[in-house]
Enzyme design. Structure first.
Site, PDB file in Angstrom:
ATOM      1  N   ASP A  96     -11.224   3.498   2.209  1.00  0.00           N
ATOM      2  CA  ASP A  96     -11.000   2.093   2.562  1.00  0.00           C
ATOM      3  C   ASP A  96     -12.281   1.405   3.003  1.00  0.00           C
ATOM      4  O   ASP A  96     -12.445   0.202   2.812  1.00  0.00           O
ATOM      5  CB  ASP A  96      -9.978   1.997   3.705  1.00  0.00           C
TER       6      ASP A  96
ATOM      7  N   HIS B 167       0.013  -0.618   7.550  1.00  0.00           N
ATOM      8  CA  HIS B 167      -0.426  -1.794   6.771  1.00  0.00           C
ATOM      9  C   HIS B 167       0.606  -2.907   6.797  1.00  0.00           C
ATOM     10  O   HIS B 167       0.326  -4.045   7.144  1.00  0.00           O
ATOM     11  CB  HIS B 167      -0.701  -1.424   5.309  1.00  0.00           C
TER      12      HIS B 167
ATOM     13  N   SER C 205       0.818  -1.205   0.000  1.00  0.00           N
ATOM     14  CA  SER C 205       0.000   0.000   0.000  1.00  0.00           C
ATOM     15  C   SER C 205       0.862   1.270   0.000  1.00  0.00           C
ATOM     16  O   SER C 205       1.979   1.266   0.503  1.00  0.00           O
ATOM     17  CB  SER C 205      -0.902  -0.019   1.228  1.00  0.00           C
TER      18      SER C 205
ATOM     19  N   HIS D  13     -10.754 -12.879 -47.993  1.00  0.00           N
ATOM     20  CA  HIS D  13     -11.488 -11.836 -47.271  1.00  0.00           C
ATOM     21  C   HIS D  13     -12.303 -10.993 -48.260  1.00  0.00           C
ATOM     22  O   HIS D  13     -13.480 -10.720 -48.038  1.00  0.00           O
ATOM     23  CB  HIS D  13     -10.518 -10.916 -46.513  1.00  0.00           C
TER      24      HIS D  13
ATOM     25  N   GLN E 215      -1.390   4.456   6.333  1.00  0.00           N
ATOM     26  CA  GLN E 215      -0.868   3.486   5.362  1.00  0.00           C
ATOM     27  C   GLN E 215       0.360   2.746   5.900  1.00  0.00           C
ATOM     28  O   GLN E 215       0.530   1.553   5.665  1.00  0.00           O
ATOM     29  CB  GLN E 215      -0.511   4.150   4.023  1.00  0.00           C
TER      30      GLN E 215
ATOM     31  N   GLU F 170      -0.903   5.202  -5.359  1.00  0.00           N
ATOM     32  CA  GLU F 170      -2.187   4.516  -5.171  1.00  0.00           C
ATOM     33  C   GLU F 170      -3.211   5.478  -4.558  1.00  0.00           C
ATOM     34  O   GLU F 170      -4.304   5.644  -5.071  1.00  0.00           O
ATOM     35  CB  GLU F 170      -1.960   3.314  -4.245  1.00  0.00           C
ATOM     36  N   HIS F 171      -2.849   6.080  -3.421  1.00  0.00           N
ATOM     37  CA  HIS F 171      -3.704   7.073  -2.763  1.00  0.00           C
ATOM     38  C   HIS F 171      -3.025   8.433  -2.815  1.00  0.00           C
ATOM     39  O   HIS F 171      -1.842   8.532  -2.503  1.00  0.00           O
ATOM     40  CB  HIS F 171      -3.913   6.742  -1.283  1.00  0.00           C
TER      41      HIS F 171
END
Lengths: 427, 427
Positions: free
Chosen positions: A354, A255, A230, A413, A252, A320-321
Site C-alpha cells: 500500500d 478500509h 478492498s 483492398h 483490509q 485483489e491482495h
C-alpha cells in the site's frame, strides 16, 4: 464473529462484496457532465461552491502554494514520502518497455513503437481522509512512462487542499494541480474547459459519482479500472501466528464496511485462534466500527484440505491482495494464476504494497484479477505497429493479398497492392 | 467529388465519422442478455431460430464438420491462409513478455508474474461477407499468449457456417466453435449457459447489437475495443503516383459508407490528380456505391505546407491506419506519435496489414489511437505483482509503513507491520 466454511460450502461468486449498481446516480452525473460541456469553467465554479464550499477565483494551485505546503509538512514525513517514491520509481522503471523491430523476410521490416500518452488526468479524492499514497501510486508510473503533462484534480474543501497531498504531488512530479473534484472534474478532464486541459486518460479512485462519471466518459478518453471495495485473502498454515494473521485481515477490514477479509487455512486450530484474535483486536482499533461491520458481513474463514487446495480456492476467487503465510512461499508462486498482488512469506504484510515496497496499490477487485492487472507503466503508453516493404518484397506477396481480399469480397483492398505493379508494367 | 481543405480550415474532431450513439437498441440488448441469463441454452435456441433461421439441435460444431470444411476450401486458399497465419504468428511471438523479478534492497524481492487468461471468447460476424482474416487476427494472439481455451461463436445462417471461416479457425488453433451469434452469443460468453462456457474476455468485431452487448457485459468480463468505422490517412508527397494513392484511399472507402479516407499532401498537383483518379477508379469497383458514398461524405484532401506539417496533422487526428508515401519514411517514424498502424514507404499499402504482413488488423479507431493500441498478445495476458521480504528487511521499514498508515488514518495497516515484532519481543 467471523463465519467459517469448507470448500464445498462456499459459493465463489459471493466471496467478495460486489459494487452495487448505482443507477440512481447515473442521471445526476449525466447532467453534471452535460453542464460542464456547455458552460465550462462557469459550471466548475458553481459546482465547487455548491459541493465543496470553495469559492474559486483561481482554479489552479500556484507554485507558491505547493512550496508552502511542502514546507508545512513534517520533515520526517517528507523523508518517508521520498523513500516510498524512490521504491515505487525503482519498481516501475523495470516495467518500461522498448520498441520492437524485426525483419522476418527479405525486404520486410515489422515493428511496434511505444509512445507515452500526451496528457493524463489524476483524480485524488478529498473529504475526511487524505491519501498522499494515491498521488505517488498514480503519478509516478505516468511520469516514468514519459507522459509530458500529468494534471491532478482534487476537491478543495473551503478552497484548501491537504498539504501532504500537495507535497506528494510535488515529489511524484505532477505538472499542474486544479482545485476541482467530483463528477465535474472528470467531465472537465474528458472534454476540457477554458482552464482545464482535455486529457487522453483519467486515473485514480473516487466516490460513486466519480466512478459513474468515469464510466460515462469512457471511450471519449481512456480510464483505469473502476475499483470496488478492498479485499484480502490470506492463506496461512498451522505454523502461523494467529495474532499476525488477524492483524493482516483487519488491515483490509478497516478500509470500509464493504471490504472483505478472507482466511483460507488447512488448520482448524489456526481458524479458531484467528477467530478469537479478531474479537480481541477489533475493539482496540480506531476504526473499530468499520472493521466490526466488515468482518461480520464479509469476513470468512475457509477450511481447506491442504495449502495446495487453498491455492486452488484463491485462483477461483481471484483476490485483489493475496498473502501466502507459509515457510517456502516461492514453491507455490508458479501455481498462483489469479491475484492482483501477491505477498509471499511470513514477513510480507499487505500494507507493504500500500505504501512502501514499490509495487502499485491500484489493483483489480471483485474477481477481475482473472483478466485485469495492477496499474503499471503500461497504462500510460500505447503501441503503434509499423510495416515497411521493399518493391521486391511486395511483389512476392501482392497476388496472395489480392486473392485473400477477393475471397472476403473487398476488391479495392486487393487492387491497392496490384496497382503498384500494373502501373509500372504500363510505363 | 472529394473535398479539399487547408490545415486552417479543418476541424480535427470532425475528420473521421464517429460511431452514432445507438441508445435505442440498448433496451433490446439488455432484454436479450437478461433472457440468456435466465433461460440459458433454451434462450439461445429460440434466438438462433428467430434471427438466424437456424434450428440448432447441437450448438457446437463437431470435429467432422471442421475437417469437412477444411477439405472443401480450395487448396490454394488454404496455402494463403497458412502463410498469413505463419506471418501473424511470427510478429505476435515477438510481443511475448517475460516475468520480471528483481532485488532492489537486501532481503527484498519484487516482481511481476505474467499469466495468460484462462478462457477467451472470439466473436466472428456472419451475414453477407465472411472474414477468415478476423479469425486469424484474434485467435492467433490468444493462443500465442497461452490461453488454454479459445472459444469461437458465429451466427450460422440456416445452421451452416462458412467453410473458409471454419478452416481459418482450425489453422488459428481455436479450441471449440459454437453456432450462435448476436447479442445472445455475447451474453452466453459473459455468463455461461449449459453448453457455452463463461469466459474471461470477449474479442472480435460485430454489428451494433454485438457492440452494445459487449459494452453491457464489460466489467463482468473484459472486452477488446468497440471498433468504429474504418479510417485511413495517407500522407503523400509530390513524387507519389496519384493512381496508387487513390487506390489506397479506396481500399478503406469500400468498407462501408461511414468509413473515412483522408489524404494529406504538400502538393497541390497531387491533390488534383488524386481527386481525378478517384473519379476514374470508383466506377470500376464492385462496391462502387459504398465507396462513392464514403468518399462523398467523409473523403477529404488536406493541403499541408510540408511533410513535417502533414505529420503534425496526422498526430492530431490519430488515424487507425497511416500511410507515409515518401522516399525515406523512417526519417519520420520517430515523429509519429498517434496512429494505430503505420505503413512506411511507397510499397506498403494498408491492405498488407489487413491480411498478410503479420501485424494485427484490429486497431483503435475514432481518434482513440491517442490512448489505445492494436490488439496484441498483451490483450490475452494479465500481470500480478509479487513481494517477498525477509524478517530483517521488514524490520528496517516497519516503522515507516506504520507512520505512513497513521498519517492516512489507517492504523490497522500500520499495526499489521508492527505486530510481527511486538509479538516476538513478548516471547
Amino acid at each position: 464473529m467471523i463465519k467459517q466454511y469448507t470448500y464445498n460450502e462456499i459459493h465463489i461468486d459471493d466471496i467478495f462484496s460486489r459494487m452495487e449498481e448505482k443507477n440512481e446516480i447515473a442521471d445526476v452525473v449525466a447532467e453534471i457532465i452535460a453542464t460542464v460541456r456547455k458552460k465550462g469553467d462557469k459550471a466548475l465554479r458553481e459546482y465547487s461552491l455548491r459541493f465543496d464550499g470553495a469559492d474559486l477565483e483561481k482554479m489552479e494551485v500556484s507554485a507558491e502554494e505547493i512550496q508552502e505546503a511542502y514546507e508545512a509538512v513534517a520533515k520526517e514525513f517528507i523523508f518517508i514520502l521520498e523513500e516510498a517514491a524512490e521504491h515505487i520509481r525503482g519498481y516501475h522503471e523495470k516495467q518500461k518497455r522498448t520498441d520492437l523491430m524485426y525483419m522476418p523476410r527479405d525486404g520486410v521490416i515489422l515493428g511496434q513503437k511505444i509512445t507515452p500518452l500526451d496528457k493524463v488526468g489524476l483524480y485524488v479524492p478529498g473529504g475526511t481522509a487524505n491519501y498522499p499514497s494515491t498521488v505517488l501510486m498514480n503519478g509516478i508510473p505516468a511520469k516514468i512512462a514519459g507522459v509530458k503533462e500529468v494534471f491532478m484534480v482534487t476537491p478543495a474543501k473551503g478552497g484548501k487542499i491537504n498539504p501532504e497531498v500537495l507535497a506528494a504531488a510535488k515529489i511524484a512530479g505532477v505538472d499542474r494541480i486544479f482545485k476541482i473534484g467530483g463528477a465535474q472534474a472528470i467531465a472537465a478532464l474528458a472534454y476540457g474547459t477554458e482552464t482545464i486541459p482535455r486529457v487522453d486518460k483519467i486515473v485514480g479512485p473516487g466516490n460513486a459519482f466519480v466512478a459513474e462519471a468515469k464510466k460515462q466518459v469512457f471511450g471519449k478518453v481512456s480510464i483505469d479500472m473502476i475499483a470496488g471495495p478492498s479485499e484480502i485473502l490470506v492463506i496461512a498454515d498451522g505454523q502461523s501466528d494467529a495474532a499476525v494473521v488477524a492483524a493482516d485481515l483487519l488491515s483490509q477490514a478497516e478500509h470500509d464496511t464493504m471490504a472483505s477479509a478472507v482466511l483460507v487455512t488447512d488448520s482448524k486450530a489456526l481458524a479458531e485462534a484467528v477467530s478469537a484474535c479478531l474479537e480481541e483486536q477489533i475493539p482496540l482499533l480506531p476504526r473499530k466500527e468499520i472493521a466490526r461491520k466488515s468482518i461480520d458481513i464479509n469476513g470468512k474463514i475457509i477450511l481447506a484440505e491442504s495449502i495446495q487446495e487453498a491455492i486452488e480456492i484463491a485462483n477461483q476467487i481471484a483476490p485483489e491482495h493475496l498473502e501466502l503465510c507459509v515457510d517456502h512461499p516461492f514453491e507455490y508462486l508458479g501455481d498462483i494464476r489469479h491475484a492482483g498482488s501477491i505477498f509471499l512469506g511470513r514477513y510480507a504484510p499487505e500494507a507493504l504494497g500500500d505504501y512502501f515496497s514499490g509495487t502499485n496499490h491500484t489493483l483489480p477487485t471483485g474477481g477481475s484479477a482473472r483478466f485485469a492487472s495492477p496499474l503499471s507503466v503500461d497504462d500510460f503508453i500505447k503501441k503503434s505497429s509499423f510495416t515497411h516493404y521493399t518493391k521486391d518484397a511486395l511483389a512476392k506477396e501482392a497476388d496472395k493479398i489480392n486473392a485473400f481480399a477477393q475471397r472476403e469480397g473487398l476488391a479495392a483492398h486487393g487492387k491497392s497492392a496490384m496497382i503498384r505493379f500494373e502501373r509500372e508494367a504500363k510505363k
